[in-house]
Write a protein that holds these residues in place. Structure first.
Motif, PDB file in Angstrom:
ATOM      1  N   LEU A 120       0.602  37.989-102.096  1.00 38.78           N
ATOM      2  CA  LEU A 120       0.258  37.129-103.232  1.00 38.78           C
ATOM      3  C   LEU A 120       1.060  37.541-104.455  1.00 38.78           C
ATOM      4  N   ILE A 121       1.754  36.566-105.030  1.00 41.89           N
ATOM      5  CA  ILE A 121       2.553  36.797-106.225  1.00 41.89           C
ATOM      6  C   ILE A 121       1.755  36.377-107.453  1.00 41.89           C
ATOM      7  N   ASN A 122       1.723  37.210-108.473  1.00 44.43           N
ATOM      8  CA  ASN A 122       1.048  36.862-109.718  1.00 44.43           C
ATOM      9  C   ASN A 122       2.048  36.840-110.872  1.00 44.43           C
ATOM     10  N   LYS A 123       1.539  36.716-112.083  1.00 43.98           N
ATOM     11  CA  LYS A 123       2.441  36.545-113.226  1.00 43.98           C
ATOM     12  C   LYS A 123       3.308  37.772-113.500  1.00 43.98           C
ATOM     13  N   LYS A 124       2.905  38.949-113.000  1.00 37.92           N
ATOM     14  CA  LYS A 124       3.685  40.159-113.242  1.00 37.92           C
ATOM     15  C   LYS A 124       4.967  40.203-112.427  1.00 37.92           C
ATOM     16  N   ASN A 125       4.936  39.559-111.249  1.00 36.83           N
ATOM     17  CA  ASN A 125       6.141  39.562-110.403  1.00 36.83           C
ATOM     18  C   ASN A 125       6.488  38.158-109.927  1.00 36.83           C
ATOM     19  N   ALA A 126       6.302  37.198-110.815  1.00 32.38           N
ATOM     20  CA  ALA A 126       6.488  35.784-110.460  1.00 32.38           C
ATOM     21  C   ALA A 126       7.900  35.477-109.985  1.00 32.38           C
ATOM     22  N   ASP A 127       8.888  36.214-110.512  1.00 31.97           N
ATOM     23  CA  ASP A 127      10.272  35.932-110.152  1.00 31.97           C
ATOM     24  C   ASP A 127      10.595  36.310-108.703  1.00 31.97           C
ATOM     25  N   GLN A 128       9.660  36.947-108.008  1.00 31.46           N
ATOM     26  CA  GLN A 128       9.888  37.345-106.618  1.00 31.46           C
ATOM     27  C   GLN A 128       9.371  36.318-105.601  1.00 31.46           C
ATOM     28  N   ALA A 129       8.751  35.264-106.065  1.00 36.13           N
ATOM     29  CA  ALA A 129       8.112  34.304-105.154  1.00 36.13           C
ATOM     30  C   ALA A 129       9.110  33.616-104.230  1.00 36.13           C
ATOM     31  N   ASP A 130       8.757  33.545-102.942  1.00 36.53           N
ATOM     32  CA  ASP A 130       9.548  32.801-101.958  1.00 36.53           C
ATOM     33  C   ASP A 130       9.024  31.375-101.808  1.00 36.53           C
ATOM     34  N   TYR A 131       7.706  31.232-101.943  1.00 34.17           N
ATOM     35  CA  TYR A 131       7.071  29.928-101.745  1.00 34.17           C
ATOM     36  C   TYR A 131       6.014  29.709-102.817  1.00 34.17           C
ATOM     37  N   LEU A 132       5.743  28.434-103.087  1.00 32.66           N
ATOM     38  CA  LEU A 132       4.694  28.042-104.025  1.00 32.66           C
ATOM     39  C   LEU A 132       3.695  27.150-103.308  1.00 32.66           C
ATOM     40  N   ILE A 133       2.430  27.315-103.659  1.00 34.90           N
ATOM     41  CA  ILE A 133       1.396  26.382-103.218  1.00 34.90           C
ATOM     42  C   ILE A 133       0.736  25.823-104.462  1.00 34.90           C
ATOM     43  N   GLY A 134       0.646  24.519-104.533  1.00 35.23           N
ATOM     44  CA  GLY A 134       0.016  23.881-105.682  1.00 35.23           C
ATOM     45  C   GLY A 134      -0.460  22.493-105.317  1.00 35.23           C
ATOM     46  N   GLY A 135      -1.099  21.829-106.259  1.00 38.58           N
ATOM     47  CA  GLY A 135      -1.586  20.478-105.989  1.00 38.58           C
ATOM     48  C   GLY A 135      -2.487  20.002-107.091  1.00 38.58           C
ATOM     49  N   GLY A 136      -3.251  18.966-106.804  1.00 39.34           N
ATOM     50  CA  GLY A 136      -4.146  18.413-107.809  1.00 39.34           C
ATOM     51  C   GLY A 136      -5.039  17.329-107.237  1.00 39.34           C
ATOM     52  N   ILE A 137      -5.939  16.859-108.065  1.00 43.56           N
ATOM     53  CA  ILE A 137      -6.892  15.815-107.679  1.00 43.56           C
ATOM     54  C   ILE A 137      -6.228  14.451-107.793  1.00 43.56           C
ATOM     55  N   THR A 138      -6.286  13.689-106.727  1.00 45.37           N
ATOM     56  CA  THR A 138      -5.724  12.328-106.742  1.00 45.37           C
ATOM     57  C   THR A 138      -6.791  11.271-106.949  1.00 45.37           C
ATOM     58  N   SER A 139      -8.045  11.612-106.616  1.00 47.16           N
ATOM     59  CA  SER A 139      -9.140  10.652-106.790  1.00 47.16           C
ATOM     60  C   SER A 139     -10.438  11.421-106.975  1.00 47.16           C
TER      61      SER A 139
END
Length: 332
Positions: A120-139
């Motif tokens: 798990l990458i956090n804000k302290k080592n964000a530049d090391q991230a290989d992948y991102l997971i994100g999203g949002g509410i559509t309905s």
């Protein structure tokens, strides 16, 4: 009056008999006309990440803006995730929608943190991230129903929320997996109206696990019913008892198949096919259930046939096939 009392006492043995009959006219009241069985089916990763992959979770948003994604490339997500990670998550969320996306962000992060094959990458080592997971509410929608019963006030709150999520390769800015799922749940309580997050919290936790499951082999729980019938056939009764334990289901299936061959009892044939399915003998289960459906034309057999066909199609799908437009809805 004496004749009436005599008639009532004559009925008592009949009621006792009916209570012991699994397919009596009152079976739907007694709840003894079927048995629920479950099995775990293995699932491969939809998009397998390399061991030690570093994954950052972008705070899920209370709305999902398709304008941030152009084609299959997520420039906006990659270019802005560092700034979003630096922000205070509590500032992003508010209200009912906010409580939902806050929880799913937290639970997805926990799932990644607990996975020994992911980092798990956090804000302290964000530049090391290989992948991102994100999203949002559509309905999103809610409703409240109130009723009074036995001088007590009850409130029912229903919540419908659809959430779209994405897995993004940081290096290529490619959306390697995207999917949309919905939660449709209601909760009834005495007195006060349930909070939205209280209604859907268990479903959100399950969704968080499913989101991370796309990156790893896992298991899903499959539940099926076998149906009982009033019969003197000892093999049928024995099969029902055996089926309750997974290690005895092969023998139970053989007995159900024998009863169906000897007496043509619908429930025996249906149960045999279901047990073949739970034992992962999919082709034979398909063959038997198809024969049952063609002969009896029941809705149960039609639905079971569809589930078996879907499992066969999944098993035949090439390994590591990743659809960049794999959106579909699935109710929890």
């Amino acid at each position: 009056m004496k004749k009436f009392c005599k008639f009532i006492f004559m009925l008592i043995p009949a009621w006792i008999c009916l209570a012991g009959c699994v397919t009596s006219p009152f079976g739907f009241i007694l709840g003894v006309d079927d048995i629920l069985l479950s099995a775990n089916f293995p699932r491969r990763a939809e998009y397998q990440l390399p061991p030690g992959a570093k994954v950052a979770v972008i705070p899920f948003q209370d709305t999902f803006n398709d304008g941030t994604v152009v084609g299959e490339v997520a420039d906006w997500m990659v270019d802005n995730f560092f700034a979003m990670l630096q922000g205070d998550i509590s500032n992003f969320f508010g209200g009912e929608r906010g409580s939902i996306v806050h929880r799913i962000t937290k639970r997805v992060s926990q799932e990644i943190e607990e996975d020994p094959n992911l980092v798990l990458i956090n804000k302290k080592n964000a530049d090391q991230a290989d992948y991102l997971i994100g999203g949002g509410i559509t309905s999103f929608d809610t409703y409240i129903d109130r009723e009074k019963k036995d001088n007590r006030k009850y409130c029912t709150k229903g919540v419908f929320v659809s959430i779209r999520y994405q897995l993004v390769d940081v290096k290529t800015k490619e959306i390697v997996y995207t999917e949309e799922r919905y939660i449709d749940r209601q909760d009834t309580r005495e007195g006060s109206v349930p909070h939205t997050i209280a209604v859907v919290s268990d479903d959100i936790d399950m969704l968080a696990k499913q989101i991370v499951d796309i990156t790893r082999p896992h298991e899903v729980k499959v539940t099926e019913r076998i149906y009982l019938v009033e019969t003197k056939n000892k093999d049928f009764k024995t099969a029902c008892k055996l089926a309750k334990k997974s290690e005895n289901r092969r023998k139970a299936q053989e007995l159900f198949a024998k009863v169906y061959a000897d007496e043509g009892i619908y429930q025996a044939g249906y149960n045999s096919a279901v047990l073949l399915f739970l034992n992962r003998d999919f082709e034979k289960a398909m063959e038997e259930m198809q024969a049952i459906e063609e002969k009896f034309h029941t809705k149960e057999a039609q639905k079971a046939l569809k589930r078996i066909q879907e499992e066969i199609e999944y098993q035949q799908k090439p390994v590591q096939e990743t659809s960049l437009d794999s959106t579909y809805c699935a109710e929890f």
